[in-house]
Scaffold this motif. Sequence first.
Motif, PDB file in Angstrom:
ATOM      1  N   CYS A  41       0.836  -1.193   0.000  1.00  0.00           N
ATOM      2  CA  CYS A  41       0.000   0.000   0.000  1.00  0.00           C
ATOM      3  C   CYS A  41       0.875   1.248   0.000  1.00  0.00           C
ATOM      4  O   CYS A  41       2.086   1.173   0.190  1.00  0.00           O
ATOM      5  CB  CYS A  41      -0.949   0.012   1.189  1.00  0.00           C
ATOM      6  N   VAL A  42       0.251   2.381  -0.182  1.00  0.00           N
ATOM      7  CA  VAL A  42       0.947   3.661  -0.138  1.00  0.00           C
ATOM      8  C   VAL A  42       0.785   4.271   1.258  1.00  0.00           C
ATOM      9  O   VAL A  42      -0.053   3.841   2.052  1.00  0.00           O
ATOM     10  CB  VAL A  42       0.432   4.633  -1.221  1.00  0.00           C
ATOM     11  N   CYS A  43       1.589   5.266   1.541  1.00  0.00           N
ATOM     12  CA  CYS A  43       1.593   5.906   2.857  1.00  0.00           C
ATOM     13  C   CYS A  43       0.202   6.386   3.267  1.00  0.00           C
ATOM     14  O   CYS A  43      -0.204   6.213   4.412  1.00  0.00           O
ATOM     15  CB  CYS A  43       2.581   7.068   2.848  1.00  0.00           C
ATOM     16  N   GLY A  44      -0.536   6.968   2.334  1.00  0.00           N
ATOM     17  CA  GLY A  44      -1.875   7.492   2.646  1.00  0.00           C
ATOM     18  C   GLY A  44      -2.815   6.428   3.170  1.00  0.00           C
ATOM     19  O   GLY A  44      -3.649   6.696   4.038  1.00  0.00           O
ATOM     20  N   ASP A  45      -2.682   5.196   2.652  1.00  0.00           N
ATOM     21  CA  ASP A  45      -3.514   4.092   3.147  1.00  0.00           C
ATOM     22  C   ASP A  45      -3.201   3.792   4.610  1.00  0.00           C
ATOM     23  O   ASP A  45      -4.104   3.507   5.400  1.00  0.00           O
ATOM     24  CB  ASP A  45      -3.287   2.826   2.309  1.00  0.00           C
ATOM     25  N   ILE A  46      -1.916   3.861   4.955  1.00  0.00           N
ATOM     26  CA  ILE A  46      -1.506   3.591   6.337  1.00  0.00           C
ATOM     27  C   ILE A  46      -1.984   4.719   7.243  1.00  0.00           C
ATOM     28  O   ILE A  46      -2.447   4.473   8.364  1.00  0.00           O
ATOM     29  CB  ILE A  46       0.014   3.401   6.422  1.00  0.00           C
ATOM     30  N   VAL A  47      -1.907   5.948   6.764  1.00  0.00           N
ATOM     31  CA  VAL A  47      -2.392   7.102   7.539  1.00  0.00           C
ATOM     32  C   VAL A  47      -3.868   6.932   7.857  1.00  0.00           C
ATOM     33  O   VAL A  47      -4.319   7.250   8.966  1.00  0.00           O
ATOM     34  CB  VAL A  47      -2.135   8.427   6.776  1.00  0.00           C
ATOM     35  N   ASN A  48      -4.630   6.386   6.916  1.00  0.00           N
ATOM     36  CA  ASN A  48      -6.064   6.160   7.138  1.00  0.00           C
ATOM     37  C   ASN A  48      -6.319   5.066   8.168  1.00  0.00           C
ATOM     38  O   ASN A  48      -7.391   5.021   8.766  1.00  0.00           O
ATOM     39  CB  ASN A  48      -6.759   5.813   5.824  1.00  0.00           C
ATOM     40  N   GLU A  49      -5.365   4.183   8.371  1.00  0.00           N
ATOM     41  CA  GLU A  49      -5.515   3.069   9.313  1.00  0.00           C
ATOM     42  C   GLU A  49      -5.040   3.394  10.722  1.00  0.00           C
ATOM     43  O   GLU A  49      -5.543   2.836  11.690  1.00  0.00           O
ATOM     44  CB  GLU A  49      -4.728   1.845   8.817  1.00  0.00           C
ATOM     45  N   LEU A  50      -4.058   4.268  10.839  1.00  0.00           N
ATOM     46  CA  LEU A  50      -3.438   4.541  12.145  1.00  0.00           C
ATOM     47  C   LEU A  50      -3.808   5.936  12.643  1.00  0.00           C
ATOM     48  O   LEU A  50      -4.036   6.837  11.844  1.00  0.00           O
ATOM     49  CB  LEU A  50      -1.918   4.428  12.030  1.00  0.00           C
ATOM     50  N   PRO A  51      -3.802   6.105  13.954  1.00  0.00           N
ATOM     51  CA  PRO A  51      -4.125   7.423  14.516  1.00  0.00           C
ATOM     52  C   PRO A  51      -2.899   8.338  14.554  1.00  0.00           C
ATOM     53  O   PRO A  51      -2.570   8.934  15.573  1.00  0.00           O
ATOM     54  CB  PRO A  51      -4.600   7.070  15.934  1.00  0.00           C
TER      55      PRO A  51
END
Length: 110
Positions: A41-51
């Motif tokens: 995934c891309v960074c933005g996907d991880i940002v959407n998953e983590l606080p």
Amino acid sequence: MGITKSEHFTDEQNELAVLAKAIGHPARIAIIQHLIKVNSCVCGDIVNELPLAQPTVSQHLKELKNAGLIRGNFEGNAICYCLNEEGFNKIKGFFQHITSYLENKKNQCC
């Protein structure tokens, strides 16, 4: 660890210490778990998953990449991240060595 201290340890010991430090933060564990779940995934996907804010996630991704635990490939203007099997094989080998020792020791301690 300062350079004057790390030179007293083997390359393997220093490399394992870098890997252990990289997975020594709960956000990085969460990133690894997310990559296991989605494969890449891309960074933005991880940002959407983590606080966490995007710059914080980017810093954690950088640490994981520098340690050799993840890879990043350019896809357009974004970087797609995935696990780096080689880095995890080193960790796996270390824990297999410990597990083998503990199984053979059979709780015989001083």
